[in-house]
Design an enzyme around this catalytic site. Structure first.
Site, PDB file in Angstrom:
ATOM      1  N   ASN A   1      -6.444  39.652  50.935  1.00 22.91           N
ATOM      2  CA  ASN A   1      -6.222  40.180  49.587  1.00 22.91           C
ATOM      3  C   ASN A   1      -4.844  40.814  49.438  1.00 22.91           C
ATOM      4  O   ASN A   1      -4.345  41.478  50.344  1.00 22.91           O
ATOM      5  CB  ASN A   1      -7.305  41.199  49.225  1.00 22.91           C
ATOM      6  CG  ASN A   1      -8.677  40.546  49.174  1.00 22.91           C
ATOM      7  OD1 ASN A   1      -8.763  39.316  49.148  1.00 22.91           O
ATOM      8  ND2 ASN A   1      -9.716  41.350  49.180  1.00 22.91           N
ATOM      9  N   VAL A   2      -4.266  40.631  48.263  1.00 23.24           N
ATOM     10  CA  VAL A   2      -2.961  41.217  47.977  1.00 23.24           C
ATOM     11  C   VAL A   2      -3.107  42.513  47.181  1.00 23.24           C
ATOM     12  O   VAL A   2      -2.134  43.131  46.803  1.00 23.24           O
ATOM     13  CB  VAL A   2      -2.033  40.213  47.247  1.00 23.24           C
ATOM     14  CG1 VAL A   2      -1.691  39.044  48.163  1.00 23.24           C
ATOM     15  CG2 VAL A   2      -2.666  39.696  45.949  1.00 23.24           C
ATOM     16  N   ASP A   3      -4.359  42.914  46.929  1.00 25.90           N
ATOM     17  CA  ASP A   3      -4.560  44.224  46.304  1.00 25.90           C
ATOM     18  C   ASP A   3      -4.553  45.295  47.393  1.00 25.90           C
ATOM     19  O   ASP A   3      -4.528  44.973  48.584  1.00 25.90           O
ATOM     20  CB  ASP A   3      -5.866  44.249  45.483  1.00 25.90           C
ATOM     21  CG  ASP A   3      -7.117  44.103  46.346  1.00 25.90           C
ATOM     22  OD1 ASP A   3      -7.268  44.850  47.336  1.00 25.90           O
ATOM     23  OD2 ASP A   3      -7.962  43.239  46.029  1.00 25.90           O
TER      24      ASP A   3
ATOM     25  N   THR B   1     -14.956  35.769  51.479  1.00 26.36           N
ATOM     26  CA  THR B   1     -13.941  34.709  51.548  1.00 26.36           C
ATOM     27  C   THR B   1     -14.604  33.332  51.565  1.00 26.36           C
ATOM     28  O   THR B   1     -15.651  33.154  52.192  1.00 26.36           O
ATOM     29  CB  THR B   1     -12.996  34.860  52.761  1.00 26.36           C
ATOM     30  OG1 THR B   1     -12.086  33.750  52.778  1.00 26.36           O
ATOM     31  CG2 THR B   1     -13.736  34.938  54.080  1.00 26.36           C
ATOM     32  N   SER B   2     -13.962  32.382  50.873  1.00 23.49           N
ATOM     33  CA  SER B   2     -14.478  31.015  50.852  1.00 23.49           C
ATOM     34  C   SER B   2     -14.196  30.320  52.182  1.00 23.49           C
ATOM     35  O   SER B   2     -14.712  29.242  52.438  1.00 23.49           O
ATOM     36  CB  SER B   2     -13.845  30.229  49.709  1.00 23.49           C
ATOM     37  OG  SER B   2     -12.438  30.226  49.836  1.00 23.49           O
TER      38      SER B   2
ATOM     39  N   CYS C   1      21.992  43.749  46.560  1.00 16.73           N
ATOM     40  CA  CYS C   1      22.859  42.566  46.459  1.00 16.73           C
ATOM     41  C   CYS C   1      22.771  41.867  45.106  1.00 16.73           C
ATOM     42  O   CYS C   1      23.376  40.817  44.914  1.00 16.73           O
ATOM     43  CB  CYS C   1      22.558  41.593  47.600  1.00 16.73           C
ATOM     44  SG  CYS C   1      21.050  40.641  47.372  1.00 16.73           S
TER      45      CYS C   1
ATOM     46  N   HIS D   1      -1.634  37.913  53.553  1.00 15.74           N
ATOM     47  CA  HIS D   1      -0.975  37.225  52.435  1.00 15.74           C
ATOM     48  C   HIS D   1      -0.061  38.143  51.622  1.00 15.74           C
ATOM     49  O   HIS D   1       0.245  37.855  50.472  1.00 15.74           O
ATOM     50  CB  HIS D   1      -2.019  36.557  51.527  1.00 15.74           C
ATOM     51  CG  HIS D   1      -2.770  35.446  52.207  1.00 15.74           C
ATOM     52  ND1 HIS D   1      -3.961  34.934  51.755  1.00 15.74           N
ATOM     53  CD2 HIS D   1      -2.471  34.737  53.331  1.00 15.74           C
ATOM     54  CE1 HIS D   1      -4.368  33.965  52.563  1.00 15.74           C
ATOM     55  NE2 HIS D   1      -3.495  33.845  53.535  1.00 15.74           N
TER      56      HIS D   1
ATOM     57  N   CYS E   1      18.449  39.008  50.445  1.00 14.30           N
ATOM     58  CA  CYS E   1      18.670  39.850  51.627  1.00 14.30           C
ATOM     59  C   CYS E   1      17.376  40.414  52.210  1.00 14.30           C
ATOM     60  O   CYS E   1      17.405  41.070  53.252  1.00 14.30           O
ATOM     61  CB  CYS E   1      19.652  40.975  51.302  1.00 14.30           C
ATOM     62  SG  CYS E   1      18.945  42.303  50.307  1.00 14.30           S
TER      63      CYS E   1
ATOM     64  N   CYS F   1      17.870  42.855  42.864  1.00 13.25           N
ATOM     65  CA  CYS F   1      17.992  43.670  44.074  1.00 13.25           C
ATOM     66  C   CYS F   1      19.062  44.740  43.890  1.00 13.25           C
ATOM     67  O   CYS F   1      20.176  44.444  43.458  1.00 13.25           O
ATOM     68  CB  CYS F   1      18.356  42.765  45.247  1.00 13.25           C
ATOM     69  SG  CYS F   1      18.616  43.644  46.788  1.00 13.25           S
TER      70      CYS F   1
END
Ligand code: OAD
Ligand code: ZN
Length: 246
Positions: free
Chosen positions: A100-102, A187-188, A149, A117, A128, A146
């Protein structure tokens, strides 16, 4: 009965780990990817979650991630996240690997969380590699640049066709290799290499506890398969463990 078997395995474990997926955050109101109401049913991953999509249309990709950030940042942990955090605090759960990205595991109190992930809280420079942590969703336009840069910044998540962060993946493999019991929740189990982590436990003679209202490719080799929502199942499990453990 399935719950009792899971509790027995958990209490008898020497090195318990867990692998979680979008299903553990479903009860927090965050959509999963596959299935009827899944994101990949409504949106095309190749238009939103690949490096090529971002190169072609960074505005569109950022709009979608901005929306996902607002959903995730406003969401609250559910009993599944709290139960896993409590298992860790009790010294039973040694580490938690998530796709999970939470950040709901962290907000529930989990400390050792390996994000295979990436995270919606991280925004990274495409040039950079400079990273910032965001507490509010990125609003576009303008596209984020950024501060080191001036190149385009991108969401700090793993897209299709990209490598997983090597340090995190190595640590996940190492944790799971030490593990004699793994909880696989929500999860699947179709996305690699995450889906193969439970197989490592199995191959070394350990046990898999699967928590998922639906069958997955892992169901057949799971030792305990709990066909329930993760919040309900893990809440029952932690209640039983409190009774017998403390
Ligand atoms: P999926 O959307 O593929 O699968 C979610 C799983 O959760 C399904 O097996 C559901 O049956 C189950 N589920 C639904 N509600 C649940 C509940 N309340 N409790 C427990 N389980 C429930 O999500 P993931 O397996 O996490 O990758 O997907 C893996 C990866 O594919 C994601 O990390 C993402 C996606 O493309 C990237 O973004 C790189
Ligand atoms: Zn930069």
């Amino acid at each position: 009965m399935m719950i009792s078997q899971a509790v027995e395995l958990i209490l008898g474990s020497k090195y318990l780990t867990a692998l979680t997926g979008a299903g553990v955050s479903a009860e927090s109101g965050i959509p999963t990817f596959r299935g009827k109401d899944g994101l990949w049913n409504k949106y095309k991953p190749e238009e939103l979650a690949t490096p090529e999509a971002f190169a072609n249309n960074p505005q569109l990709v950022w709009e979608w991630y901005s929306w996902r950030m607002s959903v995730v940042f406003a969401a609250k942990p559910n009993p599944a996240h709290y139960a896993l955090a409590e298992l860790e605090k009790a010294g039973i759960l040694k580490s938690l690997v998530t796709q999970n990205v939470d950040d709901l595991h962290e907000r529930a109190g989990s400390k050792k969380v390996l994000h295979l992930h990436g995270s919606l809280r991280v925004v990274r420079c495409t040039n950079c590699g400079y990273e910032i942590y965001v507490s509010e969703p990125i609003k576009v336009p303008p596209l984020p640049r950024c501060e080191k840069c001036n190149s385009l910044m991108r969401p700090g998540v793993v897209w299709f066709g990209e490598m997983l962060p090597k340090d995190v993946l190595d640590e996940a493999f190492s944790e799971v290799s030490k593990s004699d019991v793994i909880i696989v929740a929500g999860t699947s189990a179709v996305v690699q290499p995450a889906a193969s982590l439970p197989l490592i436990v199995k191959r070394s003679g350990g046990f898999i506890i699967e928590i998922n209202p639906n069958e997955t490719p892992l169901t057949n080799i799971s030792d305990v398969s709990i066909r329930m929502p993760a919040g309900k199942a893990l809440n029952e499990i932690i209640n039983r463990i409190r009774e017998s453990h403390f």
